[in-house]
Design an enzyme around this catalytic site. Structure first.
Site, PDB file in Angstrom:
ATOM      1  N   ALA A 155       0.856  -1.179   0.000  1.00 60.22           N
ATOM      2  CA  ALA A 155       0.000   0.000   0.000  1.00 60.22           C
ATOM      3  C   ALA A 155       0.895   1.232   0.000  1.00 60.22           C
ATOM      4  O   ALA A 155       1.890   1.265   0.704  1.00 60.22           O
ATOM      5  CB  ALA A 155      -0.902  -0.001   1.225  1.00 60.22           C
ATOM      6  N   CYS A 156       0.530   2.203  -0.786  1.00 59.10           N
ATOM      7  CA  CYS A 156       1.326   3.428  -0.858  1.00 59.10           C
ATOM      8  C   CYS A 156       0.391   4.618  -1.018  1.00 59.10           C
ATOM      9  O   CYS A 156      -0.781   4.464  -1.338  1.00 59.10           O
ATOM     10  CB  CYS A 156       2.293   3.393  -2.043  1.00 59.10           C
ATOM     11  SG  CYS A 156       3.410   1.985  -2.078  1.00 59.10           S
TER      12      CYS A 156
END
Length: 354
Positions: free
Chosen positions: A29-30
């Site tokens: 996740a970013c």
């Protein structure tokens, strides 16, 4: 291919629940956000969230590099027009970076990505080289979008070394503050191009993220913002804070503001949430000052920022490829413009040939 500028999808109760379309097999996740300050100050920040150490280092790639798409003899081929600084993952992909013209590219995970069209015979481009292709070839978002609209190549994906599927979308921004987001949905390229598209996270696809965020805009960030680590919640917080924080022309304040937003949407080390694949610990953050051409890197294991002044680097073909080793050096900090050493370029990750 679909081009959008501000179009919304009605999601009803999804906006109330913050549902983020999770897939059960990925652990990345970013968040990415573009800070638009005064007097042309533009800073793009991002977090890299992943379930394990990716041994990231910073690479200097010069002009004049002979490149190919990394898959087979039919891969797209090019010669780099611009030099760039990139942060690698697993020494096999360019995940984040800025070129000497101030174009920034960021790869983020998107579970809904689907690149395949039956019988597609166009030249191939490995997903691990996708960001590098843009950094090598374009000075502005407009140029990059015009090239992408030709759809002259197909994206080929592969698994990461830890077995995670290589399903990502790509964001780019330039020193004018212009942005574009590229997604492949059901095999078709979707381009979102507007200066308004400052934020990108993960699932769901970008149209639906915008619609989710509309709900929180109506409430108003001063009243309440969603506080979980889910992609839709991070999108809402980044969208509010990147514009609510001090809008400055001072490069120190601007970078500090951008990084403060990235820290707000970061995931603490050691977080592991069952059945929430878009949530992983933040390993590192970057901030790219696109007006002054300074690239900042912050490891969550380090007490110090690292920064690189692109205007002081030699990007000529004769200077060759160079590398700043970050992996295993949490004590590294400060100005590392002179810290690069000559190195052989990494190979872009590709499927094993049968």
């Amino acid at each position: 291919m679909t081009l959008t500028k501000g179009g919304l999808t009605t999601l009803g109760l999804l906006a109330l629940t913050g549902f983020a379309g999770f897939s059960a097999s990925i652990t990345q996740a970013c968040t990415r956000a573009v800070y638009l300050g005064k007097e042309g100050m533009v800073v793009t920040g991002r977090t890299m969230d992943w379930a394990e150490d990716m041994h990231s280092n910073i690479w200097l790639f010069p002009r004049g590099m002979k490149r190919d798409g990394g898959f087979d003899e039919a891969s797209v081929k090019w010669t780099s027009k611009y030099g760039s600084i990139v942060t690698s993952v697993y020494e096999s992909a360019s995940a984040d970076g800025m070129n000497e013209k101030g174009l920034v590219a960021n790869l983020l995970y998107l579970a809904e990505s689907d690149y395949e069209l039956p019988g597609d015979q166009r030249p191939s481009l490995m997903i691990s080289a996708w960001a590098q292709y843009f950094l090598d070839n374009f000075a502005t978002v407009k140029e990059a979008v015009e090239d992408a609209k030709k759809e002259a190549y197909r994206i080929v994906t592969t698994e990461a070394p830890n077995g995670a599927k290589g399903t990502v979308h790509l964001s780019i921004s330039d020193p004018t503050g212009d942005s574009a987001i590229f997604e492949y949905v059901k095999g078709k390229l979707v381009i979102h191009h507007s200066r308004d598209f400052q934020v990108m996270t993960n699932s769901p696809v970008f149209d639906e993220q915008i619609a989710l965020n509309k709900y929180w805009e109506q409430i108003g960030g001063t009243v309440m913002l969603p506080g979980t680590n889910r992609a839709a919640d991070r999108f809402a917080r980044a969208s509010f804070y990147v514009n609510a924080c001090k809008q400055s022309a001072d490069p120190h304040e601007a970078v500090a503001c951008a990084l403060s937003v990235m820290r707000n949407v970061s995931v603490p080390i050691g977080i592991s949430t069952p059945n929430q694949p878009n949530i992983s610990s933040t390993l590192w953050r970057t901030a790219s000052n696109q007006k002054n051409l300074v690239y900042f890197f912050e490891s969550t294991l380090s007490p110090s920022l690292v920064w690189i002044r692109l205007k002081e680097l030699d990007f000529s073909e004769a200077a060759g490829v160079r590398k700043l080793v970050l992996a295993g050096r949490p004590e590294l900090g400060g100005d590392q413009t002179r810290g690069f050493e000559k190195a052989a370029p990494f190979k872009f990750l590709a499927p094993e040939k049968k």
